[in-house]
Design a protein around this motif. Structure first.
Motif, PDB file in Angstrom:
ATOM      1  N   ARG A  84    -108.762  -9.416 -34.258  1.00 51.98           N
ATOM      2  CA  ARG A  84    -108.915 -10.617 -33.719  1.00 51.98           C
ATOM      3  C   ARG A  84    -107.411 -11.423 -33.899  1.00 51.98           C
ATOM      4  O   ARG A  84    -106.706 -11.003 -34.907  1.00 51.98           O
ATOM      5  CB  ARG A  84    -110.042 -11.649 -34.786  1.00 51.98           C
ATOM      6  CG  ARG A  84    -111.376 -11.342 -34.125  1.00 51.98           C
ATOM      7  CD  ARG A  84    -111.599 -11.432 -32.591  1.00 51.98           C
ATOM      8  NE  ARG A  84    -112.428 -10.172 -32.023  1.00 51.98           N
ATOM      9  CZ  ARG A  84    -113.771 -10.773 -31.831  1.00 51.98           C
ATOM     10  NH1 ARG A  84    -114.363 -11.589 -32.420  1.00 51.98           N
ATOM     11  NH2 ARG A  84    -114.552  -9.401 -31.239  1.00 51.98           N
ATOM     12  N   VAL A  88     -94.707  -3.066 -26.627  1.00 48.69           N
ATOM     13  CA  VAL A  88     -94.638  -1.958 -25.544  1.00 48.69           C
ATOM     14  C   VAL A  88     -93.915  -0.803 -26.253  1.00 48.69           C
ATOM     15  O   VAL A  88     -94.125   0.501 -26.193  1.00 48.69           O
ATOM     16  CB  VAL A  88     -94.322  -2.179 -24.048  1.00 48.69           C
ATOM     17  CG1 VAL A  88     -94.322  -0.971 -23.335  1.00 48.69           C
ATOM     18  CG2 VAL A  88     -95.532  -3.250 -23.841  1.00 48.69           C
ATOM     19  N   MET A 116    -102.879   4.769 -30.619  1.00 47.98           N
ATOM     20  CA  MET A 116    -103.381   4.438 -29.310  1.00 47.98           C
ATOM     21  C   MET A 116    -104.768   4.062 -29.282  1.00 47.98           C
ATOM     22  O   MET A 116    -104.771   2.921 -28.508  1.00 47.98           O
ATOM     23  CB  MET A 116    -103.485   5.787 -28.375  1.00 47.98           C
ATOM     24  CG  MET A 116    -101.990   6.343 -28.268  1.00 47.98           C
ATOM     25  SD  MET A 116    -101.561   6.360 -26.531  1.00 47.98           S
ATOM     26  CE  MET A 116    -101.382   8.139 -26.217  1.00 47.98           C
ATOM     27  N   PHE A 142     -98.318 -10.769 -22.423  1.00 46.65           N
ATOM     28  CA  PHE A 142     -98.121 -10.325 -21.151  1.00 46.65           C
ATOM     29  C   PHE A 142     -98.132 -11.774 -19.993  1.00 46.65           C
ATOM     30  O   PHE A 142     -97.193 -11.701 -19.411  1.00 46.65           O
ATOM     31  CB  PHE A 142     -99.384  -9.558 -20.420  1.00 46.65           C
ATOM     32  CG  PHE A 142     -99.394  -9.171 -19.214  1.00 46.65           C
ATOM     33  CD1 PHE A 142     -98.260  -8.263 -19.132  1.00 46.65           C
ATOM     34  CD2 PHE A 142    -100.015  -9.503 -18.168  1.00 46.65           C
ATOM     35  CE1 PHE A 142     -97.946  -7.654 -17.857  1.00 46.65           C
ATOM     36  CE2 PHE A 142    -100.059  -8.896 -16.821  1.00 46.65           C
ATOM     37  CZ  PHE A 142     -98.856  -8.015 -16.546  1.00 46.65           C
ATOM     38  N   ALA A 156    -104.559   0.235 -30.568  1.00 48.20           N
ATOM     39  CA  ALA A 156    -103.979  -0.773 -29.609  1.00 48.20           C
ATOM     40  C   ALA A 156    -105.050  -0.921 -28.342  1.00 48.20           C
ATOM     41  O   ALA A 156    -105.005  -1.726 -27.915  1.00 48.20           O
ATOM     42  CB  ALA A 156    -102.635   0.064 -29.043  1.00 48.20           C
ATOM     43  N   ALA A 157    -105.689   0.334 -28.004  1.00 48.91           N
ATOM     44  CA  ALA A 157    -106.626  -0.105 -26.809  1.00 48.91           C
ATOM     45  C   ALA A 157    -107.566  -1.019 -27.179  1.00 48.91           C
ATOM     46  O   ALA A 157    -108.014  -1.846 -26.462  1.00 48.91           O
ATOM     47  CB  ALA A 157    -107.040   1.443 -26.437  1.00 48.91           C
ATOM     48  N   MET A 201     -99.766  -7.149 -26.957  1.00 49.60           N
ATOM     49  CA  MET A 201     -99.337  -7.139 -25.344  1.00 49.60           C
ATOM     50  C   MET A 201    -100.203  -7.783 -24.615  1.00 49.60           C
ATOM     51  O   MET A 201     -99.534  -8.575 -23.798  1.00 49.60           O
ATOM     52  CB  MET A 201     -99.628  -5.491 -25.261  1.00 49.60           C
ATOM     53  CG  MET A 201     -98.919  -4.507 -25.833  1.00 49.60           C
ATOM     54  SD  MET A 201     -99.173  -2.927 -24.921  1.00 49.60           S
ATOM     55  CE  MET A 201     -98.730  -1.860 -26.272  1.00 49.60           C
ATOM     56  N   GLY A 246    -101.496  -3.616 -29.783  1.00 52.68           N
ATOM     57  CA  GLY A 246    -102.275  -4.184 -28.400  1.00 52.68           C
ATOM     58  C   GLY A 246    -102.620  -5.430 -28.248  1.00 52.68           C
ATOM     59  O   GLY A 246    -102.621  -5.866 -26.983  1.00 52.68           O
ATOM     60  N   PHE A 259    -106.618  -4.343 -26.921  1.00 53.62           N
ATOM     61  CA  PHE A 259    -106.010  -4.585 -25.731  1.00 53.62           C
ATOM     62  C   PHE A 259    -107.665  -4.990 -24.910  1.00 53.62           C
ATOM     63  O   PHE A 259    -107.313  -5.754 -24.064  1.00 53.62           O
ATOM     64  CB  PHE A 259    -105.524  -3.392 -24.820  1.00 53.62           C
ATOM     65  CG  PHE A 259    -104.778  -3.635 -23.554  1.00 53.62           C
ATOM     66  CD1 PHE A 259    -103.676  -4.434 -23.303  1.00 53.62           C
ATOM     67  CD2 PHE A 259    -105.671  -3.481 -22.367  1.00 53.62           C
ATOM     68  CE1 PHE A 259    -103.095  -4.591 -21.949  1.00 53.62           C
ATOM     69  CE2 PHE A 259    -105.036  -3.601 -21.246  1.00 53.62           C
ATOM     70  CZ  PHE A 259    -103.984  -4.381 -21.046  1.00 53.62           C
ATOM     71  N   VAL A 260    -108.627  -4.271 -25.192  1.00 53.09           N
ATOM     72  CA  VAL A 260    -109.893  -4.942 -24.458  1.00 53.09           C
ATOM     73  C   VAL A 260    -110.605  -5.786 -25.182  1.00 53.09           C
ATOM     74  O   VAL A 260    -111.802  -5.974 -24.906  1.00 53.09           O
ATOM     75  CB  VAL A 260    -110.805  -3.600 -24.147  1.00 53.09           C
ATOM     76  CG1 VAL A 260    -110.008  -2.737 -22.729  1.00 53.09           C
ATOM     77  CG2 VAL A 260    -111.293  -2.970 -25.206  1.00 53.09           C
ATOM     78  N   ALA A 261    -110.027  -6.381 -26.242  1.00 51.79           N
ATOM     79  CA  ALA A 261    -110.316  -7.541 -26.848  1.00 51.79           C
ATOM     80  C   ALA A 261    -111.573  -7.114 -28.020  1.00 51.79           C
ATOM     81  O   ALA A 261    -112.549  -7.922 -27.919  1.00 51.79           O
ATOM     82  CB  ALA A 261    -110.728  -8.676 -25.846  1.00 51.79           C
ATOM     83  N   VAL A 262    -111.623  -5.972 -28.094  1.00 47.88           N
ATOM     84  CA  VAL A 262    -112.936  -5.543 -28.925  1.00 47.88           C
ATOM     85  C   VAL A 262    -112.449  -5.381 -30.396  1.00 47.88           C
ATOM     86  O   VAL A 262    -113.218  -5.259 -31.147  1.00 47.88           O
ATOM     87  CB  VAL A 262    -113.717  -4.375 -28.380  1.00 47.88           C
ATOM     88  CG1 VAL A 262    -114.910  -4.079 -29.216  1.00 47.88           C
ATOM     89  CG2 VAL A 262    -114.171  -4.620 -26.902  1.00 47.88           C
TER      90      VAL A 262
END
Lengths: 265, 312
Positions: A219, A247, A206, A233, A209-210, A229, A226, A213-216
């Motif tokens: 690359r 997902v 998780m 999206f 993926a997180a 996704m 993540g 997801f927040v682009a940190v």
């Protein structure tokens, strides 16, 4: 192995089965697949699933089968390595702190409070910021957060075991620390540590993926669940089946691990 | 009680120092040219050249040795001056104060909604333990728990904002914008805490004192109010304290997903831009929020449980 499987409850077996299927898919795709997950084919954008492309293609015409295989291998291997590292460190230090107590215990508990002062993801975010896009930094950060759980649990159990009468008897009979560890401490640790490992693996999947997801995190050309996704999206109405894949993959991975961990949620 | 507060205050001071130092050390290790990155953040990627980067370096004193910058930062910290953001040039404390209000609003609303979902669902499931509602709520909770919180957010976003167009997608411009992020966070929290409420309530319902209350003729409602609620609440509040870490983590992800102008979003952005003072400020604000919420949980436990009061 069959004995171990027989000792699991039904829901744990379902979890183990789910994980086995995902691992099988990731490994088989790696062995048999010939497509590069980064190979673009712009004439083939959003191809619907077919015999040649069983999972369709993404906006750049990259094979989703190859990308899902690569992403699953990445998530699975990262979580495995993180769990092994953090379990090794946490269990070793936990036994040391619980057994020796005194200043070892106080020093380690101090470190524990430093790490616990911040919510895990914030700490991971800070360390991930150190080297953007580096898998090594993510591995160090996630392990740094995960070992704390093992340490706390192992320390408490070890304290109890060391103070117990059977262990005192063993020591008075002159058995060395190796024997005591194997005979009195280790059996009490195996169950809780296995449960923690399953939750830890879910947590690291998780977290990876997180961060994507927040682009940190990692690359873009990398296939990571993540990140995929976020990338897919915007095309949710054009190609919902493509967005559904990462997902669903995270969902099944975490569900499988949670089921395997058993009731102690 | 005073002891409780003092202990958390000490922890807060500790968090401030360790977060600040840790993030500072981490950021000093960063590879690459900081001034180019900051210039890009300020003027846009198309307007960065050597002169702009040079100007940024001269203005911020980036060529001094690291320990000087660190000492300066510690001194500023003692005066509660967190420095200026390297990107926007505004004081970090000003920016954080602006962001923190939004984060508090989001976290508060989410916790309230979570409570409104978890308490009735948990108690109802406990009253009919093993029945269809209990099993259904277990299933829903297991399914929700197997998602990262942002996937729940994506799902709600797709249905309510993009397909049905009932609610705005992202940003903040009035109370309507609060609904989706707060609901997402609340669902993730309620998925776990409804089960805790259920177990805690079931324990109370099975207990001798509760059965005695029923036997002596109190109605179910009276017995729940006078003997059930407080006893069942204690483990739930304690658990809430354990769950706080995941609330803060959820805030970071949800704010980024919905472009909610809060501290978590600010932190992710600052890490992306390598904005050292902003990273320190945002991480510290989240850490202190964590401590403050923990203190609230401590105090709540203290008020709910008279046994702890007499122990001191």
């Amino acid at each position: 192995m069959p004995r171990l499987f027989a000792s699991l409850s039904t829901s744990q077996r379902v979890g183990a089965g789910l994980l086995a299927l995902l691992v099988l898919f990731a490994v088989l795709e790696g062995l048999l697949g010939r497509t590069d997950p980064a190979l673009q084919n712009l004439a083939q954008r959003f191809a619907t699933p077919s015999l040649a492309e069983p999972l369709g293609t993404d906006p750049f015409g990259r094979s989703m089968l190859a990308r899902m295989g690569a992403a699953l291998r990445l998530s699975l291997s990262l979580s495995l390595v993180c769990v092994l590292t953090s379990a090794l460190i946490g269990v070793a230090l936990g036994i040391a702190a619980g057994w020796r107590q005194g200043w070892v215990d106080r020093a380690l508990s101090f470190v524990l409070n430093v790490v616990l002062a911040l919510p895990g993801l914030v700490l991971i975010l800070l360390v991930a910021g150190l080297a953007p896009g580096s898998l090594l930094a993510l591995y160090v950060a996630i392990s740094l957060v995960l070992w704390v759980e093992y340490f706390r649990v192992v320390r408490a159990i070890t304290r109890q075991a060391v103070a117990s009468q059977p262990m005192q008897a063993s020591r008075m009979l002159g058995f060395g620390w190796r024997y005591c560890l194997r005979r009195h401490v280790w059996p009490a640790l195996v169950g809780p540590v296995a449960t923690l490992a399953a939750f830890g693996a879910a947590g690291s999947i998780m977290a990876l993926a997180a961060l994507g997801f927040v682009a940190v995190g990692l690359r873009p050309p990398t296939a990571e669940l993540g990140l995929m996704m976020v990338e897919l999206f915007p095309y949710y109405s054009d190609a919902p089946w493509v967005l559904a894949q990462p997902v669903l993959a995270v969902f099944l991975l975490v569900l499988g691990l949670n089921l395997l961990a058993g009731k102690r949620a | 009680m005073l002891q409780l507060i003092l202990r958390r205050l000490l922890q807060a001071a500790f968090v401030t120092w360790s977060v600040g130092t840790l993030s500072f050390v981490l950021m000093r290790l960063l590879p690459g040219d900081m001034e180019f990155r900051i210039a890009a953040g300020r003027y846009g990627y198309d307007h960065v050249d050597l002169a702009a980067a040079e100007a940024v370096r001269a203005e911020l004193g980036l060529d001094r040795p690291g320990w000087q910058i660190y000492l300066q930062w510690l001194g500023d910290l003692l005066r509660f001056n967190l420095g200026d953001s390297l990107v926007s040039g505004l004081p970090v404390s000003h920016e954080i104060a602006h962001l923190l209000g939004h984060t508090l609003l989001l976290a508060g609303a989410a916790m309230l909604i979570a409570l409104l979902i978890a308490a009735p669902v948990g108690v109802w499931a406990a009253l009919r333990a093993g029945g269809w509602f209990d099993r259904l709520s277990l299933l829903v909770s297991a399914l929700l728990r197997a998602q990262p919180v942002f996937v729940i957010g994506l799902g709600l976003l797709l249905v309510f904002a993009l397909e049905w167009r009932m609610l705005p997608v992202a940003g903040f411009d009035g109370p309507r914008y609060l609904i989706l992020p707060a609901l997402t966070l609340a669902l993730a929290m309620a998925a776990v805490s409804s089960r805790v409420v259920r177990h805690s309530a079931a324990e109370v319902l099975r207990s001798a004192y509760f059965n005695f209350a029923r036997v002596k003729g109190l109605s179910l409602r009276q017995a729940l109010q006078r003997h059930g609620a407080r006893n069942a609440a204690l483990p739930v509040v304690v658990f809430l304290g354990i769950q706080l870490a995941s609330v803060i983590e959820g805030v970071v992800m949800i704010e980024s997903l919905f472009s909610w102008p809060g501290v978590g979003h600010g932190l992710a952005h600052a890490v992306f831009n390598r904005d050292v003072p902003m990273i320190q400020g945002a991480a510290m604000a989240l850490g202190l929020l964590f401590v403050a919420l923990n203190l609230l949980v401590d105090l709540a436990c203290h008020l709910i449980d008279p046994r702890q009061r007499s122990a001191h």
